[in-house]
Scaffold this active site. Sequence first.
Site, mmCIF file in Angstrom:
data_model
loop_
_atom_site.group_PDB
_atom_site.id
_atom_site.type_symbol
_atom_site.label_atom_id
_atom_site.label_comp_id
_atom_site.label_asym_id
_atom_site.label_seq_id
_atom_site.Cartn_x
_atom_site.Cartn_y
_atom_site.Cartn_z
ATOM 1 N N GLY A 112 1.678 4.436 1.156
ATOM 2 C CA GLY A 112 2.267 4.890 -0.109
ATOM 3 C C GLY A 112 1.320 4.811 -1.286
ATOM 4 O O GLY A 112 1.605 5.332 -2.364
ATOM 5 N N GLY A 183 2.254 -0.500 4.461
ATOM 6 C CA GLY A 183 1.736 -1.704 3.841
ATOM 7 C C GLY A 183 2.816 -2.697 3.452
ATOM 8 O O GLY A 183 2.631 -3.906 3.591
ATOM 9 N N TYR A 479 1.093 -8.299 -3.756
ATOM 10 C CA TYR A 479 0.660 -8.217 -5.143
ATOM 11 C C TYR A 479 -0.835 -8.564 -5.174
ATOM 12 O O TYR A 479 -1.259 -9.555 -5.753
ATOM 13 C CB TYR A 479 1.451 -9.185 -6.033
ATOM 14 C CG TYR A 479 2.930 -8.903 -6.128
ATOM 15 C CD1 TYR A 479 3.425 -7.612 -6.023
ATOM 16 C CD2 TYR A 479 3.850 -9.938 -6.328
ATOM 17 C CE1 TYR A 479 4.794 -7.349 -6.120
ATOM 18 C CE2 TYR A 479 5.208 -9.689 -6.435
ATOM 19 C CZ TYR A 479 5.674 -8.398 -6.319
ATOM 20 O OH TYR A 479 7.022 -8.144 -6.415
#
Length: 538
Positions: A112, A183, A479
């Site tokens: 993505g 992911g 993150y």
Amino acid sequence: MKSNLPIPLLFLSLLFSFSWAALGLTHQQQYHSFLQCLNRHSGNANSISTVIYTQTNSSFSSVLEFSLRNARFSTPNTLKPLVIVTPSHVSHIQATINCSRTHGLQIRIRSGGHDYEGLSYVSQVPFVIIDLINLRSIDVDAEDKTAWIQAGATIGELYYRIAEKSSTLAFPAGVCPTVGVGGHFSGGGYGMLMRKYGLAADQIIDAQLVDVNGKLLDKNSMGEDLFWAIRGGGAASFGVVVAWKVKLVPVPSTLTVFTVNRTLEENGTMLVHKWQSIAPKIHEDLYIRLFLRAVNSSQQEGKRTIQASFVSLYLGRADELIDLMQESFPELGLVKEDCIEMSWIQSIMYFPSDIPEDAPLEILLNRTGSAGIFKGKSDYVTQTIPETALEGLWQRFYEDETESLEILFSPYGGNMDDIPETETPYSHRAGILFNIHYVVGWSEEDSSESQRYINFMRRLYRYMEPYVSKSPRRAYMNYRDLDLGTNNIGPYTSYKQASKWGLPYFDKNFNRLIHVKTLVDPTNFFRYQQSIPSLSRG
């Protein structure tokens, strides 16, 4: 996304030399050889020629930028890929891996495009992108309560396909519909159902992966260790995931959501402090996230204040929720008028701030999104942050770089406490009160401007150090944060160097991940700045 006028591969190497001439004869020969290698794999029913984009292709830039979500890594100085391959068949992935290995090129794998540091589409050395956008089929079996999802699908597409089949099945993953499952799942994947059912990675029961040798593996043929590693350890370190098989989870036909905003003038500091000891321990059917941002004060003109937004999903009716909140968190003052009853799929539409209220469900199928410019970081909290520390945090919101600063507290507890920390590589389980997500954005991609905001984020991160987890100071791999540390550009990175980022992401599970990597990819072919390193010098 396919080119309207595909260029025959026989001529790609001639065209390509013009855009990479500055790299010298050796590199040109390397690239010519790579393209010729792909050409040898194109003479069959699954021709690869129509899914190849070089820099001379008119569609190259649009294909590259379509799934690029952080414009910090879209500058004139950013190294562009030699080739983008958008496979429509497993054989295209196999050919790209085999040819890249043979001709010494690195691979980046993009689902993505939401990697915070751009690691799915950026490299420091010549590279090829495998963009999985054409591999996004989803097969939902409502009777069996499972789904096969190709790795190029988004979680929005997954949610939509589940809702097509059932109003009482769901999947526990994130709230941003354009995030790719490739992911997101392989890094853990948490969302509003986490306290009830755990992570996206906890629901994976099978997978298809192309390994370093170009072999297509499933759960049985890849073995227990590799199947463990790709469910939370970052699959791009081990191969290219083609598809996931997951368990779906039951939800009631009617759920309840609410958003309650409180500022500092409305006892915001007390409420945030209280939230820390309530949200991780409240009934697992209730999830209350906390968003913190600076807003204009409604009580003092020209002044700024901090707004705490309590955003919640409850797996039940509003009356039950009101009773539960009166018992557990009466200080928030939740009333019936704050609550909205809806279905699970409607709640998926409710939480993202960029989905209009009247948008049709089909918006979840829309992969188009604008690329922001931002820097993110993360923390995990194991003890409540004192009110005095929160008051110090509020002061950071008044600095010049904080127009778009947002801090998100996401509670743990519930089912997350019950899953052993070694069950998957995602080790942040029992003892975690909540995760902190920090993100700051800015409008212009200028090197000095970017550095100013990045420096602010680093100062904020340093301020929080006394109040978060220690030894290691934990971080969430999805993150991504290169400030933690990076690997060498070359094939070998020491354990000491890699552990600077590996231990925060995975804690004790990092050692097992390295063991798996060394077994399945001893030459460290699948590597990037924070990939699991192989300790074999193979």
